[in-house]
Write a protein that holds these residues in place. Structure first.
Motif, mmCIF file in Angstrom:
data_model
loop_
_atom_site.group_PDB
_atom_site.id
_atom_site.type_symbol
_atom_site.label_atom_id
_atom_site.label_comp_id
_atom_site.label_asym_id
_atom_site.label_seq_id
_atom_site.Cartn_x
_atom_site.Cartn_y
_atom_site.Cartn_z
ATOM 1 N N VAL A 191 74.149 6.202 46.520
ATOM 2 C CA VAL A 191 72.945 5.534 47.358
ATOM 3 C C VAL A 191 71.586 5.750 46.399
ATOM 4 N N GLY A 192 71.792 7.182 46.055
ATOM 5 C CA GLY A 192 70.486 7.767 45.375
ATOM 6 C C GLY A 192 69.997 6.754 43.939
ATOM 7 N N PHE A 193 71.363 6.168 43.530
ATOM 8 C CA PHE A 193 70.911 5.171 42.432
ATOM 9 C C PHE A 193 70.413 3.729 43.232
ATOM 10 N N ILE A 238 70.912 12.463 40.847
ATOM 11 C CA ILE A 238 69.914 11.385 41.081
ATOM 12 C C ILE A 238 69.191 11.458 42.385
ATOM 13 N N LEU A 239 69.932 11.562 43.369
ATOM 14 C CA LEU A 239 69.445 12.134 44.834
ATOM 15 C C LEU A 239 69.466 13.614 44.894
ATOM 16 N N SER A 240 68.018 13.985 44.598
ATOM 17 C CA SER A 240 67.960 15.366 44.356
ATOM 18 C C SER A 240 68.597 16.370 45.124
ATOM 19 N N TYR A 298 70.282 15.587 56.636
ATOM 20 C CA TYR A 298 69.942 16.230 55.210
ATOM 21 C C TYR A 298 70.169 15.491 54.218
ATOM 22 N N ALA A 299 71.207 14.623 54.182
ATOM 23 C CA ALA A 299 71.329 13.412 52.864
ATOM 24 C C ALA A 299 70.395 12.220 52.952
#
Length: 354
Positions: free
Chosen positions: A98-100, A145-147, A290-291
């Motif tokens: 998801v972070g990408f 990538i999703l810090s 959180y995510a």
């Protein structure tokens, strides 16, 4: 074998909600939008207290509880690893993806790559083959990538070390927590996947459980009035140590331990007097919040400052506004997924939404 009371189980669940709110305050640091803010100014000190000193032990609390719960019930470590594969590893991989996808859509599909200059993450168009692997480990200043996923990554790493932790607890006995304290306070380290903070908090939680000691019953025995005096004293000392740059990291670490005890005591009081419905809801959705709250919260913070140019009182209350906003949109997304895509939500949360 430790048997938690129903009240203690409820307190642990409530603690998750409180902890995630503290995490949101960490990410509501206006210094990210005002890099030239003087740390010693009134606003700088206020920001340090609200978004650092009072909240920096939010993630360590998760490590402590995770270590305690991992060893709470007897069983083979291999079986516990299999369970964590579903609750930790699968969500970790999915959220990194998801972070990408988010910056890919913004930069490549919508053509907004020019807005990402100066970012800690290189532009998607500049990704090399190795970057697609590193995004699951340390592509962003030592984080995935999703810090925010650094916590899950480090938790997975230390869970893989649990056989060694159990062996050390059984052989070293009381020397084990003493060693953890010494490393935590005087020999701190932070490398990708592991830090002295992670080792201390997860290790201490593990030690209590392996030794058959009820951590939360132990905290409940603390005298409330004495704890309040100690908490206030260490808070003031921590603020002073930051202002004068006097052993701040060590003093702050000590305060973090006392602060955790105080937070759990407050949670116990809240659970007795009546838990607000909104806090129960936040606790239930804590992992998803959180995510999900990043990278949107960071975008909102920086864009709001560039567009609105806030000043005065607004800057002082900005962290509270940001936390309320992030909690609201994250919970709204959680509620929508729970209603219309419950299977996807279960995958993203490791079935924690049930």
């Amino acid at each position: 074998m430790i048997i938690l009371s129903q009240k203690q189980s409820n307190n642990i669940n409530l603690l998750k909600g409180v902890s995630i709110l503290l995490v949101l305050f960490i990410h509501a640091n206006i210094k990210d939008a005002i890099p030239n803010l003087d740390d010693k100014s009134a606003l700088g000190m206020w920001t340090q207290v609200v978004t650092r000193i009072l909240v920096d032990n939010a993630v360590p609390m998760f490590f402590l509880v995770s270590g305690f719960l991992f060893f709470l019930k007897p069983g083979r470590i291999v079986d516990k690893w299999k369970k964590r594969g579903k609750t930790l590893l699968i969500p970790y991989i999915l959220w990194c993806m998801v972070g990408f996808i988010i910056p890919f859509i913004l930069q490549e599909a919508l053509g907004l790559a020019h807005l990402f200059s100066g970012n800690s993450l290189k532009k998607i168009a500049d990704f090399e083959t190795s970057d697609y692997i590193k995004m699951f480990w340390n592509i962003r200043n030592g984080a995935p990538i999703l810090s925010t996923m650094w916590f899950l990554r480090d938790l997975i790493v230390i869970i893989m070390l649990t056989p060694a932790i159990r062996l050390l607890v059984k052989t070293m006995k009381w020397s084990f927590p003493l060693l953890l304290i010494c490393v935590y306070l005087f020999y701190s380290f932070n490398v990708t996947g592991m830090s002295s903070s992670t080792l201390f908090w997860f290790g201490m939680g593990s030690w209590f459980a392996i030794k058959g000691k009820n951590l939360f019953a132990w905290i409940e025995c603390f005298n409330g009035n004495l704890l309040l005096v100690v908490w206030i004293s260490t808070l003031i000392t921590t603020i002073i140590s930051f202002y004068y740059d006097w052993h701040y990291e060590t003093v702050h670490a000590i305060f973090g331990i006392i602060h955790f005890v105080a937070i759990y005591k407050c949670v116990s009081v809240i659970s007795i007097s009546g838990i607000p419905k909104w806090l129960t809801a936040v606790s239930t959705a804590s992992f998803f919040i959180y995510a999900f709250h990043e990278p949107w919260m960071g975008y909102v913070l920086k864009i709001s400052y560039k567009v609105l140019h806030p000043s005065g009182l607004i800057l002082y209350i900005a962290p509270f506004i940001l936390v309320a906003f992030a909690t609201a949109y994250s919970y709204a997304a959680y509620a929508l997924l729970k209603r219309y895509a419950p299977r996807l939500l279960n995958l993203l949360t490791g079935a924690r939404s049930k």
